[in-house]
Design a protein around this motif. Sequence first.
Motif, PDB file in Angstrom:
ATOM      1  N   GLY A 102      -8.336   2.966   1.919  1.00 26.82           N
ATOM      2  CA  GLY A 102      -8.377   2.376   3.432  1.00 26.82           C
ATOM      3  C   GLY A 102      -7.209   2.194   4.056  1.00 26.82           C
ATOM      4  N   GLU A 103      -6.130   1.890   3.278  1.00 27.12           N
ATOM      5  CA  GLU A 103      -4.843   1.760   3.662  1.00 27.12           C
ATOM      6  C   GLU A 103      -3.997   2.834   4.334  1.00 27.12           C
ATOM      7  OE1 GLU A 103      -2.279  -1.421   1.379  1.00 27.12           O
ATOM      8  OE2 GLU A 103      -2.719   0.177   0.531  1.00 27.12           O
ATOM      9  N   VAL A 104      -3.213   2.582   5.326  1.00 26.21           N
ATOM     10  CA  VAL A 104      -2.184   3.522   5.726  1.00 26.21           C
ATOM     11  C   VAL A 104      -0.881   3.019   5.147  1.00 26.21           C
ATOM     12  CG1 VAL A 104      -0.849   4.757   7.662  1.00 26.21           C
ATOM     13  CG2 VAL A 104      -3.186   3.811   8.019  1.00 26.21           C
ATOM     14  N   PHE A 105      -0.342   3.871   4.248  1.00 27.68           N
ATOM     15  CA  PHE A 105       0.807   3.493   3.402  1.00 27.68           C
ATOM     16  C   PHE A 105       1.911   4.639   3.867  1.00 27.68           C
ATOM     17  CE2 PHE A 105       3.307   3.834  -0.495  1.00 27.68           C
ATOM     18  CZ  PHE A 105       3.297   2.349  -0.862  1.00 27.68           C
ATOM     19  N   SER A 106       3.164   4.215   4.354  1.00 34.01           N
ATOM     20  CA  SER A 106       4.154   4.827   4.552  1.00 34.01           C
ATOM     21  C   SER A 106       5.316   5.029   3.672  1.00 34.01           C
ATOM     22  CB  SER A 106       4.856   4.495   5.994  1.00 34.01           C
ATOM     23  OG  SER A 106       3.973   4.629   7.075  1.00 34.01           O
ATOM     24  N   ILE A 107       5.885   5.941   3.651  1.00 33.94           N
ATOM     25  CA  ILE A 107       6.963   6.241   2.533  1.00 33.94           C
ATOM     26  C   ILE A 107       8.335   6.746   3.413  1.00 33.94           C
ATOM     27  CG2 ILE A 107       8.075   7.444   0.576  1.00 33.94           C
ATOM     28  CD1 ILE A 107       5.183   8.220  -0.425  1.00 33.94           C
ATOM     29  N   LEU A 108       9.426   5.954   3.228  1.00 33.91           N
ATOM     30  CA  LEU A 108      10.491   5.944   4.029  1.00 33.91           C
ATOM     31  C   LEU A 108      11.662   6.427   3.252  1.00 33.91           C
ATOM     32  CD1 LEU A 108      10.238   2.680   6.446  1.00 33.91           C
ATOM     33  CD2 LEU A 108       9.863   5.172   7.275  1.00 33.91           C
ATOM     34  N   GLY A 109      12.537   6.951   3.705  1.00 32.14           N
ATOM     35  CA  GLY A 109      13.791   7.348   3.111  1.00 32.14           C
ATOM     36  C   GLY A 109      14.691   8.274   3.857  1.00 32.14           C
ATOM     37  N   PRO A 110      15.949   8.276   3.329  1.00 28.37           N
ATOM     38  CA  PRO A 110      16.868   8.950   3.895  1.00 28.37           C
ATOM     39  C   PRO A 110      16.393  10.803   3.384  1.00 28.37           C
ATOM     40  CG  PRO A 110      18.060   7.548   2.771  1.00 28.37           C
ATOM     41  CD  PRO A 110      16.590   7.274   2.493  1.00 28.37           C
ATOM     42  N   ASN A 111      17.094  11.587   4.199  1.00 25.16           N
ATOM     43  CA  ASN A 111      16.808  13.026   3.637  1.00 25.16           C
ATOM     44  C   ASN A 111      17.277  13.228   2.349  1.00 25.16           C
ATOM     45  OD1 ASN A 111      15.509  13.960   5.904  1.00 25.16           O
ATOM     46  ND2 ASN A 111      17.124  15.237   6.588  1.00 25.16           N
ATOM     47  N   SER A 136       1.665   1.583   9.653  1.00 23.49           N
ATOM     48  CA  SER A 136       1.399   1.300   8.441  1.00 23.49           C
ATOM     49  C   SER A 136       0.742  -0.299   7.881  1.00 23.49           C
ATOM     50  CB  SER A 136       2.554   1.417   7.529  1.00 23.49           C
ATOM     51  OG  SER A 136       3.375   2.456   7.937  1.00 23.49           O
ATOM     52  N   ASP A 137      -0.417  -0.144   6.963  1.00 23.23           N
ATOM     53  CA  ASP A 137      -0.323  -1.494   6.497  1.00 23.23           C
ATOM     54  C   ASP A 137       0.808  -1.955   5.635  1.00 23.23           C
ATOM     55  OD1 ASP A 137      -3.000  -1.524   7.509  1.00 23.23           O
ATOM     56  OD2 ASP A 137      -3.755  -0.035   6.347  1.00 23.23           O
ATOM     57  N   ARG A 138       1.300  -1.054   4.591  1.00 23.71           N
ATOM     58  CA  ARG A 138       2.219  -1.101   3.751  1.00 23.71           C
ATOM     59  C   ARG A 138       3.251  -0.011   3.824  1.00 23.71           C
ATOM     60  NH1 ARG A 138       1.695  -1.770  -1.706  1.00 23.71           N
ATOM     61  NH2 ARG A 138      -0.197  -0.540  -1.510  1.00 23.71           N
ATOM     62  N   LEU A 139       4.539  -0.400   3.370  1.00 19.73           N
ATOM     63  CA  LEU A 139       5.463   0.467   3.266  1.00 19.73           C
ATOM     64  C   LEU A 139       6.403   0.424   2.162  1.00 19.73           C
ATOM     65  CD1 LEU A 139       6.812  -1.222   6.442  1.00 19.73           C
ATOM     66  CD2 LEU A 139       7.008   1.035   6.756  1.00 19.73           C
ATOM     67  N   GLY A 156      15.859   8.562  -4.962  1.00 20.12           N
ATOM     68  CA  GLY A 156      14.887   8.882  -5.992  1.00 20.12           C
ATOM     69  C   GLY A 156      14.097   7.758  -6.611  1.00 20.12           C
ATOM     70  N   VAL A 157      14.727   6.535  -6.179  1.00 17.84           N
ATOM     71  CA  VAL A 157      13.967   5.294  -6.849  1.00 17.84           C
ATOM     72  C   VAL A 157      13.390   4.439  -5.844  1.00 17.84           C
ATOM     73  CG1 VAL A 157      15.362   5.175  -9.120  1.00 17.84           C
ATOM     74  CG2 VAL A 157      16.054   4.062  -6.760  1.00 17.84           C
ATOM     75  N   VAL A 158      12.459   3.557  -6.120  1.00 15.76           N
ATOM     76  CA  VAL A 158      11.736   2.607  -5.166  1.00 15.76           C
ATOM     77  C   VAL A 158      12.799   1.695  -4.467  1.00 15.76           C
ATOM     78  CG1 VAL A 158       9.994   1.208  -4.660  1.00 15.76           C
ATOM     79  CG2 VAL A 158       9.568   3.031  -5.827  1.00 15.76           C
ATOM     80  N   ALA A 159      13.391   1.516  -3.604  1.00 19.31           N
ATOM     81  CA  ALA A 159      14.250   0.616  -2.858  1.00 19.31           C
ATOM     82  C   ALA A 159      13.503  -0.769  -2.767  1.00 19.31           C
ATOM     83  CB  ALA A 159      15.111   0.932  -1.802  1.00 19.31           C
ATOM     84  N   THR A 160      12.429  -0.811  -2.111  1.00 20.53           N
ATOM     85  CA  THR A 160      11.503  -1.896  -1.689  1.00 20.53           C
ATOM     86  C   THR A 160      10.437  -1.610  -1.300  1.00 20.53           C
ATOM     87  OG1 THR A 160      11.567  -4.194  -0.523  1.00 20.53           O
ATOM     88  CG2 THR A 160      12.449  -2.218   0.665  1.00 20.53           C
ATOM     89  N   GLU A 161       9.219  -2.699  -0.980  1.00 20.80           N
ATOM     90  CA  GLU A 161       7.952  -2.243  -0.758  1.00 20.80           C
ATOM     91  C   GLU A 161       7.188  -3.321  -0.120  1.00 20.80           C
ATOM     92  OE1 GLU A 161       5.364  -1.026  -4.236  1.00 20.80           O
ATOM     93  OE2 GLU A 161       3.517  -1.011  -3.129  1.00 20.80           O
ATOM     94  N   GLY A 162       6.408  -3.366   0.671  1.00 21.10           N
ATOM     95  CA  GLY A 162       5.813  -4.504   1.033  1.00 21.10           C
ATOM     96  C   GLY A 162       5.141  -4.071   2.672  1.00 21.10           C
ATOM     97  N   THR A 163       4.429  -5.232   3.318  1.00 21.90           N
ATOM     98  CA  THR A 163       4.004  -5.168   4.560  1.00 21.90           C
ATOM     99  C   THR A 163       5.228  -4.885   5.661  1.00 21.90           C
ATOM    100  OG1 THR A 163       3.940  -7.299   5.090  1.00 21.90           O
ATOM    101  CG2 THR A 163       1.957  -6.319   4.073  1.00 21.90           C
TER     102      THR A 163
END
Lengths: 266, 333
Positions: free
Chosen positions: B33-42, B205-208, B214-221
Amino acid sequence: MSDHQAPFFTQLGILTKRLLLRVVRRPLSELPNLIISAFFLFIYDGALGRVFGASAVGTSLDFAQGNFVNFILPVSIVSASLSGSASGFYIIEDIESGVFKRYQGMPISKWSIILAPMVIGAIRVLIQASLILLIGSFIGADPATGFSGYLAVLGFGFLWGLGFAGYSVAASVKSGSSQGAQAASFFFFPALFIAPTFVPREALKGWLSTAAAFNPTTYVIEAIRGILIEGWVFNVILPGLIVGGIFALITLAYAVSSAKKVNEKG
Amino acid sequence: MKAVEANDLHKTFTSKKESVEAVKGVSFSVEQGEVFSILGPNGAGKSTTILMLTTLLGISKGTASIMGLDVEKQDKEVRTKIGVALQDTGIDLLLTARELLYTTGRLWGLNKKESNLRTEELLQLVGLTESADRRVKTYSGGMKRRLDLGLSLVNEPEVLFLDEPTTGLDPASRRVIWDEIKRLNNNGVTVILTTQYLEEADELSDRLLIIDKGVVATEGTSDELKASVGGDVVTFDFEKEENVEVAKRLIDNAKVNQKQLRITVENGAEHIPIFMKTFTENKLNVKSVSANKPTLDDVFLKVTGFSMENDNQSEKKQSKKSNYEKRGRRIRR
């Protein structure tokens, strides 16, 4: 909701129908291919018919047994079969546009994705071959096997077209680009001309005769000639049938195995 | 049960010449039920991550599951649970929207009647009923995206993957797609989207998750991430643009972005006179100054060292080919 998977033949039918719609909706890009082999039949007959036709009867050049159209018609049929190679371009269009990737994300058999353009290629070949046979019968073709011989020739055209369609699809999927598919189509020229195209194998020069023996096209041309000129000569027809069948199976398997790896290129 | 779970995902592309590790250990989970966004440069690895999760690309190392189903071992079952609209997923331009939706329904195993019904439903849902019998090649970019969205919904997915669903669209068309996504989410569909637009991520997004190299830089609302930057962002414009670099050397933790000096401090308004004094003493004339709460761009700048806004500005100068792209804030490196 459904069980999320259409039966194989439904998948194949739907995908084939979609490609057929594409073909029908751009007729101008299909028309030249449709008439080119028929055009060359006229040219071959006009240029060589007098030398190797009725006037050659009783001479060493009488390999057409008095009817050059019967002799040269298989070349046009095989040449028309090469238009099965258009199948590769259908699939390249789908790869380049991303439609191929969409299908890969659905529960669709890879075989049906690959077979659909091959079937369209083979249908094209059937239409072309029918046109050629019709023209051939008008300009003097007279099969030793009668009307059923025409149907057998169409069957050979379909089989050989399927084989070339498979080769074209495999080369296209492997290269992933229209340039690659275009480059692969160069193979069609040696396939057509390193063969007993204009004279029987025995009349070819040594090196060409040897090379022709390794070319599967040779056996298909000889089988069709057998049907048109000699009758149901199974010792000639059977090798053509076997070679054509094996060629179609190999190219189809190659095309499917190539399709499985297409996404790993990233 | 989580809608999506990715554990230590790796993807290495190997060619004869080189081996490139596009994703280097990405882990995250998405609730149903979440909307989850993945952001990042090309090139950050977000599309590669999506391709692995949607079974379209093999996983080099790590595991992933969708609605409890293993992505690698149960790929066929996973496909029945998901809808996918990828950046480079194509639409047959020679067919009509009705033909495409019907064909897709049949391929998903619907019978003719069911497929016709679903086609009508989806045409209505994505607002294409009136243009349903026109060939797709006559559609605008926004209409194609809406059709793409419709095609990804044919199998009534529980999890919807959207890879840059509004890239290249004008603001009005973008808003239409956002409304569709919100409506789907309200109906219980979990949405995972990648985007180049900060406002899109903020709006939906609920969370981003921000991926970089290639690695997770950060995550959260969105609020958590903005709060993680801390305090306020004080922004200075200088009369001579070249002075921004001189000013940067005078203040600790200052960053240059779009020829502006950005300083993150607690109680930004209180600090402005102190900074002004420093600049005046060094003969750096300030044109304007403002203090604001951090934005997602500040988060992005902090965790990746690159700014989406900054990049968009440079892109504006380089290319005038797309008015749409000029309006958005895009990430490029």
